[in-house]
Design a protein around this motif. Structure first.
Motif, PDB file in Angstrom:
ATOM      1  N   TYR A  83      12.996  -1.759   4.330  1.00 52.79           N
ATOM      2  CA  TYR A  83      12.602  -2.729   5.357  1.00 52.79           C
ATOM      3  C   TYR A  83      11.072  -2.755   5.460  1.00 52.79           C
ATOM      4  CZ  TYR A  83      11.476  -4.529   9.986  1.00 52.79           C
ATOM      5  OH  TYR A  83      10.912  -5.235  11.013  1.00 52.79           O
ATOM      6  N   SER A  84      10.487  -3.932   5.382  1.00 55.82           N
ATOM      7  CA  SER A  84       9.063  -4.144   5.633  1.00 55.82           C
ATOM      8  C   SER A  84       8.214  -3.263   4.700  1.00 55.82           C
ATOM      9  CB  SER A  84       8.798  -3.885   7.124  1.00 55.82           C
ATOM     10  OG  SER A  84       7.516  -4.295   7.473  1.00 55.82           O
ATOM     11  N   ASN A  85       7.476  -2.303   5.205  1.00 54.87           N
ATOM     12  CA  ASN A  85       6.657  -1.474   4.317  1.00 54.87           C
ATOM     13  C   ASN A  85       7.529  -0.766   3.280  1.00 54.87           C
ATOM     14  OD1 ASN A  85       5.194   1.619   4.201  1.00 54.87           O
ATOM     15  ND2 ASN A  85       3.956  -0.172   3.685  1.00 54.87           N
ATOM     16  N   GLY A  86       8.711  -0.327   3.669  1.00 55.78           N
ATOM     17  CA  GLY A  86       9.628   0.316   2.724  1.00 55.78           C
ATOM     18  C   GLY A  86      10.140  -0.668   1.682  1.00 55.78           C
ATOM     19  N   ALA A  87      10.346  -1.917   2.101  1.00 58.15           N
ATOM     20  CA  ALA A  87      10.767  -2.949   1.141  1.00 58.15           C
ATOM     21  C   ALA A  87       9.635  -3.223   0.158  1.00 58.15           C
ATOM     22  CB  ALA A  87      11.153  -4.229   1.876  1.00 58.15           C
ATOM     23  N   ASN A  88       8.399  -3.144   0.648  1.00 56.64           N
ATOM     24  CA  ASN A  88       7.266  -3.440  -0.233  1.00 56.64           C
ATOM     25  C   ASN A  88       7.082  -2.377  -1.313  1.00 56.64           C
ATOM     26  OD1 ASN A  88       6.794  -5.789   1.140  1.00 56.64           O
ATOM     27  ND2 ASN A  88       5.300  -4.881   2.545  1.00 56.64           N
ATOM     28  N   ILE A  89       7.308  -1.110  -0.965  1.00 56.47           N
ATOM     29  CA  ILE A  89       7.175  -0.102  -2.037  1.00 56.47           C
ATOM     30  C   ILE A  89       8.375  -0.190  -2.984  1.00 56.47           C
ATOM     31  CG2 ILE A  89       8.182   1.948  -0.885  1.00 56.47           C
ATOM     32  CD1 ILE A  89       5.597   3.384  -2.291  1.00 56.47           C
TER      33      ILE A  89
ATOM     34  N   MET B 172      -3.871  -5.879   7.866  1.00 56.63           N
ATOM     35  CA  MET B 172      -2.502  -6.400   7.956  1.00 56.63           C
ATOM     36  C   MET B 172      -2.181  -7.250   6.726  1.00 56.63           C
ATOM     37  SD  MET B 172      -0.509  -5.686  10.310  1.00 56.63           S
ATOM     38  CE  MET B 172      -0.159  -5.467  12.019  1.00 56.63           C
ATOM     39  N   GLY B 173      -1.185  -6.874   5.971  1.00 50.63           N
ATOM     40  CA  GLY B 173      -0.769  -7.669   4.818  1.00 50.63           C
ATOM     41  C   GLY B 173      -1.705  -7.588   3.615  1.00 50.63           C
ATOM     42  N   VAL B 174      -2.765  -6.753   3.698  1.00 52.61           N
ATOM     43  CA  VAL B 174      -3.688  -6.593   2.558  1.00 52.61           C
ATOM     44  C   VAL B 174      -3.546  -5.155   2.060  1.00 52.61           C
ATOM     45  CG1 VAL B 174      -6.064  -6.776   1.738  1.00 52.61           C
ATOM     46  CG2 VAL B 174      -5.292  -8.204   3.654  1.00 52.61           C
ATOM     47  N   PHE B 175      -2.970  -5.030   0.874  1.00 46.90           N
ATOM     48  CA  PHE B 175      -2.619  -3.699   0.391  1.00 46.90           C
ATOM     49  C   PHE B 175      -3.753  -3.048  -0.395  1.00 46.90           C
ATOM     50  CE2 PHE B 175       1.994  -5.381   0.122  1.00 46.90           C
ATOM     51  CZ  PHE B 175       2.062  -5.368   1.500  1.00 46.90           C
ATOM     52  N   ASP B 176      -3.826  -1.727  -0.312  1.00 40.69           N
ATOM     53  CA  ASP B 176      -4.689  -0.933  -1.189  1.00 40.69           C
ATOM     54  C   ASP B 176      -3.854  -0.727  -2.464  1.00 40.69           C
ATOM     55  OD1 ASP B 176      -5.855   1.149  -2.599  1.00 40.69           O
ATOM     56  OD2 ASP B 176      -6.512   2.200  -0.787  1.00 40.69           O
TER      57      ASP B 176
ATOM     58  N   GLY C 202      10.258   1.183   7.673  1.00 37.93           N
ATOM     59  CA  GLY C 202       9.067   0.365   7.896  1.00 37.93           C
ATOM     60  C   GLY C 202       7.930   1.175   8.506  1.00 37.93           C
ATOM     61  N   THR C 203       6.774   0.549   8.667  1.00 35.96           N
ATOM     62  CA  THR C 203       5.602   1.217   9.244  1.00 35.96           C
ATOM     63  C   THR C 203       5.940   1.812  10.611  1.00 35.96           C
ATOM     64  OG1 THR C 203       4.101  -0.310   8.142  1.00 35.96           O
ATOM     65  CG2 THR C 203       3.236   0.847  10.057  1.00 35.96           C
ATOM     66  N   GLY C 204       5.580   3.099  10.784  1.00 37.30           N
ATOM     67  CA  GLY C 204       5.824   3.761  12.062  1.00 37.30           C
ATOM     68  C   GLY C 204       7.232   4.322  12.181  1.00 37.30           C
TER      69      GLY C 204
ATOM     70  N   SER D 262       5.869 -13.845  11.068  1.00 38.21           N
ATOM     71  CA  SER D 262       4.405 -14.003  11.076  1.00 38.21           C
ATOM     72  C   SER D 262       3.745 -13.019  10.114  1.00 38.21           C
ATOM     73  CB  SER D 262       3.855 -13.812  12.490  1.00 38.21           C
ATOM     74  OG  SER D 262       4.321 -12.587  12.989  1.00 38.21           O
ATOM     75  N   MET D 263       4.464 -11.965   9.747  1.00 35.34           N
ATOM     76  CA  MET D 263       3.927 -10.963   8.810  1.00 35.34           C
ATOM     77  C   MET D 263       4.099 -11.422   7.355  1.00 35.34           C
ATOM     78  SD  MET D 263       2.959  -7.650   9.390  1.00 35.34           S
ATOM     79  CE  MET D 263       4.040  -6.773  10.501  1.00 35.34           C
ATOM     80  N   VAL D 264       5.209 -12.067   7.071  1.00 36.99           N
ATOM     81  CA  VAL D 264       5.503 -12.504   5.693  1.00 36.99           C
ATOM     82  C   VAL D 264       5.730 -14.018   5.689  1.00 36.99           C
ATOM     83  CG1 VAL D 264       6.942 -12.154   3.654  1.00 36.99           C
ATOM     84  CG2 VAL D 264       6.688 -10.286   5.305  1.00 36.99           C
TER      85      VAL D 264
ATOM     86  N   PRO E  98       3.790   6.775  10.063  1.00 38.27           N
ATOM     87  CA  PRO E  98       4.108   6.948   8.645  1.00 38.27           C
ATOM     88  C   PRO E  98       4.272   5.611   7.917  1.00 38.27           C
ATOM     89  CG  PRO E  98       5.510   8.363   9.986  1.00 38.27           C
ATOM     90  CD  PRO E  98       4.776   7.436  10.927  1.00 38.27           C
ATOM     91  N   ARG E  99       3.739   5.575   6.715  1.00 39.48           N
ATOM     92  CA  ARG E  99       3.881   4.428   5.799  1.00 39.48           C
ATOM     93  C   ARG E  99       4.047   4.980   4.385  1.00 39.48           C
ATOM     94  NH1 ARG E  99       1.975  -0.638   6.403  1.00 39.48           N
ATOM     95  NH2 ARG E  99       1.095  -0.621   4.321  1.00 39.48           N
ATOM     96  N   PHE E 100       4.447   4.089   3.466  1.00 35.78           N
ATOM     97  CA  PHE E 100       4.616   4.537   2.080  1.00 35.78           C
ATOM     98  C   PHE E 100       3.362   4.356   1.234  1.00 35.78           C
ATOM     99  CE2 PHE E 100       8.961   4.298   3.498  1.00 35.78           C
ATOM    100  CZ  PHE E 100       9.459   5.484   2.979  1.00 35.78           C
ATOM    101  N   PHE E 101       2.399   3.581   1.719  1.00 37.39           N
ATOM    102  CA  PHE E 101       1.121   3.426   0.987  1.00 37.39           C
ATOM    103  C   PHE E 101       0.093   2.875   1.959  1.00 37.39           C
ATOM    104  CE2 PHE E 101       3.670  -0.381   0.493  1.00 37.39           C
ATOM    105  CZ  PHE E 101       2.783  -1.400   0.806  1.00 37.39           C
ATOM    106  N   ARG E 102      -1.171   2.951   1.579  1.00 35.93           N
ATOM    107  CA  ARG E 102      -2.249   2.501   2.467  1.00 35.93           C
ATOM    108  C   ARG E 102      -2.390   0.986   2.436  1.00 35.93           C
ATOM    109  NH1 ARG E 102      -7.649   4.513   0.908  1.00 35.93           N
ATOM    110  NH2 ARG E 102      -8.144   3.367   2.801  1.00 35.93           N
ATOM    111  N   ARG E 103      -2.872   0.447   3.523  1.00 33.01           N
ATOM    112  CA  ARG E 103      -3.262  -0.963   3.518  1.00 33.01           C
ATOM    113  C   ARG E 103      -4.675  -1.063   4.078  1.00 33.01           C
ATOM    114  NH1 ARG E 103       0.800  -3.357   8.250  1.00 33.01           N
ATOM    115  NH2 ARG E 103       0.389  -1.686   9.715  1.00 33.01           N
ATOM    116  N   LEU E 104      -5.365  -2.104   3.657  1.00 30.98           N
ATOM    117  CA  LEU E 104      -6.762  -2.293   4.055  1.00 30.98           C
ATOM    118  C   LEU E 104      -6.815  -3.094   5.354  1.00 30.98           C
ATOM    119  CD1 LEU E 104      -8.035  -3.164   0.466  1.00 30.98           C
ATOM    120  CD2 LEU E 104      -8.072  -0.934   1.615  1.00 30.98           C
TER     121      LEU E 104
END
Ligand code: MLT
Length: 210
Positions: free
Chosen positions: A105-111, A67-71, A25-27, A157-159, A59-65
């Protein structure tokens, strides 16, 4: 730790033939979920890359604009990049390309969720812990019969719950064998969830080993 193949990553050989692609996940980093993955499967190979994007040093797997808004453009490019890494790791570590299961998990689950939409053949199954729909795919991928576990928190609260339902629906429509499991808490990972994921993985292995 290795910096080869384009990603800082950790590889822990197992007795195989399964490989768990572990996505933090993020961080987090490549070490975070290794213990969890071992708890899921003591015999699997573990392939754990570190996300290449930094958000305030995390560290993250992709950028976000926000919270919860992905680039989404970045997410798509990073998804292709991660798939290239997996393909190269298959060669470098002599892995079975047909038995790679993502555990994110979280950011990793999203990619990982994005990998399933853009490169459905790369993963034989996926456990997405607290994921959300990464984007609306232009065409429905063929996920016929692919086992996908989604875990979601009733008070995440994130998802928000409707996003977990939407992701489950997206994969079901693509033909996947989706299990959506609700946890009583929020966005955090719990022992209950790890047990759910371990049971799911045991079932998946039982089916593919036949
Ligand atoms: C994301 O950006 O992938 C999600 O908001 C989850 C997270 O905070 O990493």
């Amino acid at each position: 730790m290795s910096e080869d193949l384009g990603f800082v990553h950790r590889f822990e050989p197992g007795e195989g033939p399964l490989t768990l692609l572990i996505l933090h996940g993020t961080g987090g980093n490549e070490n975070d979920l290794v213990g969890l993955a071992r708890a899921l499967d003591p015999n699997a190979n573990l392939l754990s890359p570190r996300g290449r994007v930094l958000e305030n040093g995390m560290p993250r797997f992709f950028r976000r604009l926000a919270m919860g808004v992905f680039d989404v453009e970045d997410l798509i490019a990073r998804t292709h990049e991660l798939v290239r890494f997996v393909d190269q790791a298959v060669g470098a570590y002599r892995l079975d390309a047909g038995r790679i299961v993502a555990v994110g998990y979280s950011n990793g689950a999203n990619i990982a969720a994005s990998m399933l939409l853009l490169h459905p053949q790369t993963l034989s199954a996926a456990a997405l812990l607290h994921a959300m729909p990464p984007f609306e795919p232009e065409s429905v991928p063929d996920l016929s019969g692919k086992p996908i576990l989604l875990t979601a928190g009733r008070h995440d609260s994130m998802v928000p719950g409707e996003l977990s339902d939407k992701l489950a629906q997206m994969y079901s429509e693509a033909g996947a064998e989706v299990a959506l499991e609700w946890m009583p808490g929020g966005h955090e990972l719990t022992q209950q969830e790890i047990k759910v994921a371990a049971d799911w993985l045991a079932q998946v292995k039982g089916k593919t080993d036949r």
